[in-house]
Design a protein around this motif. Structure first.
Motif, PDB file in Angstrom:
ATOM      1  N   ALA A   3       0.855  -1.180   0.000  1.00  0.00           N
ATOM      2  CA  ALA A   3       0.000   0.000   0.000  1.00  0.00           C
ATOM      3  C   ALA A   3       0.892   1.232   0.000  1.00  0.00           C
ATOM      4  O   ALA A   3       2.049   1.174   0.437  1.00  0.00           O
ATOM      5  CB  ALA A   3      -0.920   0.012   1.215  1.00  0.00           C
ATOM      6  N   ARG A  31     -14.270  -6.873   0.284  1.00  0.00           N
ATOM      7  CA  ARG A  31     -12.879  -6.562  -0.028  1.00  0.00           C
ATOM      8  C   ARG A  31     -12.661  -6.717  -1.533  1.00  0.00           C
ATOM      9  O   ARG A  31     -13.089  -7.711  -2.134  1.00  0.00           O
ATOM     10  CB  ARG A  31     -11.917  -7.483   0.727  1.00  0.00           C
ATOM     11  CG  ARG A  31     -10.445  -7.095   0.504  1.00  0.00           C
ATOM     12  CD  ARG A  31      -9.482  -7.891   1.369  1.00  0.00           C
ATOM     13  NE  ARG A  31      -9.228  -9.224   0.836  1.00  0.00           N
ATOM     14  CZ  ARG A  31      -9.461 -10.351   1.484  1.00  0.00           C
ATOM     15  NH1 ARG A  31      -9.972 -10.321   2.694  1.00  0.00           N
ATOM     16  NH2 ARG A  31      -9.204 -11.525   0.922  1.00  0.00           N
ATOM     17  N   GLY A  65      -7.815   7.494  -0.461  1.00  0.00           N
ATOM     18  CA  GLY A  65      -8.908   6.867  -1.186  1.00  0.00           C
ATOM     19  C   GLY A  65      -8.924   7.247  -2.654  1.00  0.00           C
ATOM     20  O   GLY A  65      -7.981   7.832  -3.187  1.00  0.00           O
ATOM     21  N   GLY A  95      -7.969   4.076   1.879  1.00  0.00           N
ATOM     22  CA  GLY A  95      -7.593   2.706   1.603  1.00  0.00           C
ATOM     23  C   GLY A  95      -7.414   2.291   0.161  1.00  0.00           C
ATOM     24  O   GLY A  95      -7.101   1.130  -0.108  1.00  0.00           O
ATOM     25  N   ALA A  96      -7.580   3.205  -0.793  1.00  0.00           N
ATOM     26  CA  ALA A  96      -7.585   2.806  -2.203  1.00  0.00           C
ATOM     27  C   ALA A  96      -6.198   2.602  -2.793  1.00  0.00           C
ATOM     28  O   ALA A  96      -6.028   1.827  -3.732  1.00  0.00           O
ATOM     29  CB  ALA A  96      -8.338   3.838  -3.035  1.00  0.00           C
ATOM     30  N   VAL A 101      -8.596  -3.474  -0.940  1.00  0.00           N
ATOM     31  CA  VAL A 101      -9.255  -2.433  -0.167  1.00  0.00           C
ATOM     32  C   VAL A 101     -10.622  -2.925   0.274  1.00  0.00           C
ATOM     33  O   VAL A 101     -11.298  -3.653  -0.459  1.00  0.00           O
ATOM     34  CB  VAL A 101      -9.385  -1.129  -0.988  1.00  0.00           C
ATOM     35  CG1 VAL A 101     -10.156  -1.363  -2.287  1.00  0.00           C
ATOM     36  CG2 VAL A 101     -10.067  -0.026  -0.171  1.00  0.00           C
TER      37      VAL A 101
END
Length: 328
Positions: A3, A31, A65, A95-96, A101
């Motif tokens: 990430a 998810r 995101g 979270g993208a 995610v």
């Protein structure tokens, strides 16, 4: 999983790749294994701590995101109608920028197999914003619409949607010459340089002195104030972002509205939650237009996940024609 995150505000180089646990979906969540994620100007504002929205309350380290396209890898409890393997898209505030995610299932939209992932990343967020602001502005056939930042992620889709909806005249604003050329190529009848001190007068001349019936404003600041003065009688201005004003949120005097002018705002979450049937119809319409080729999602750059800082640099330089997409 990999990430891209940051643990302090600053320039693009605060973004770095980290290993994080694979997130598990909770009740009402899924998810997604990410195929593509778009990078928006709002995320650059978040990184610099100038994003003007109360819902942005980060806890460091932060994974930004964006619009995500991928396949469902896992489904949490209390989720109906979605299963692993489904190709979907979603917009998420966090979270993208990651290989996987977790998102709320209510935000998920189906993505047809025939759409390229990077191009389809316009579907769950940016493209729906473009459609939603036109719907909120109640564009009628034959009317004149002014699209600010007409070469940007939202703008270049809004130009095409306005044309498809039967706008009589579509005028865009853009700074650089290549952006103005790009906006004309996507369907704008005319494009003015918003950096010119006389841009509003140019728009008024293009409308025969009347002014536009609808203005789509994601810039804010003084541009919004000028736009209100520019509106035709009965005209509407839809405010949906502050890319130019950042934390400076313009105030509107009711005296500016006595020429029968209307100002409203738009947020995708409010549209989805407050007008769900209209939102769902918008998802179906935008999907149909993308699949049919009537609306084309321009991808300026496709970059690997680890080059997220470069993606932010492109956006902050206002150099993109269309969208910048990360491919994990």
């Amino acid at each position: 999983m990999r990430a891209v995150q940051f643990d302090r505000y600053g320039d693009p180089d605060v973004l770095y790749v980290a290993e994080r646990p694979v997130p598990e979906p909770g009740p009402g969540q899924v998810r997604i294994a990410v195929e593509a994620v778009s990078v928006g100007h709002a995320q650059t504002q978040m990184r610099r701590e100038v994003f003007p929205a109360p819902m942005w309350k980060p806890v460091f380290p932060v994974v930004l995101g964006g619009d995500v396209v991928g396949r469902i890898a896992a489904v949490g409890p209390d989720v109906a109608g979605l299963r692993p393997g489904d190709r979907v898209g979603a917009f998420t505030l966090y979270g993208a920028y990651a290989e996987q995610v977790v998102v709320d299932a209510v935000t998920v939209v189906p993505v047809p197999e025939e759409l390229d992932a990077a191009e389809a990343a316009v579907l769950p967020g940016t493209g729906l914003i473009a459609l939603g602001i036109l719907r909120t502005g109640q564009l009628s056939k034959g009317e004149t619409v002014l699209v600010h930042a007409a070469a940007g992620g939202v703008g270049h889709i809004a130009v095409q949607l306005a044309r498809a909806a039967g706008a009589g005249q579509v005028i865009g604003t853009a700074g650089a010459a290549d952006k103005r050329e790009f906006a004309r190529a996507t369907g704008a009848d005319a494009v003015v340089d918003h950096r010119s001190p006389h841009w509003a007068e140019e728009v008024r001349e293009l409308t025969g002195g009347r002014g536009p019936d609808l203005i789509l404003d994601g810039v804010g600041a003084e541009v919004l104030q000028q736009g209100i003065r520019l509106l035709a009688p009965g005209g509407r201005l839809v405010f949906y972002g502050s890319s130019g004003g950042e934390l400076e949120i313009p105030r509107v005097s009711v005296m500016d509205l006595i020429g029968i002018k209307y100002v409203t705002g738009f947020a995708l979450s409010a549209w989805r939650g407050g007008r769900p049937h209209e939102y769902e119809a918008g998802v179906a319409e935008l999907t149909r237009l993308l699949v049919g080729g009537q609306v084309k999602s321009a991808v300026h750059a496709r970059l690997p996940l680890e080059r997220a800082a470069e993606a932010h640099t492109i956006l902050e330089a206002r150099a993109q024609l269309g969208r910048v997409v990360l491919i994990p």
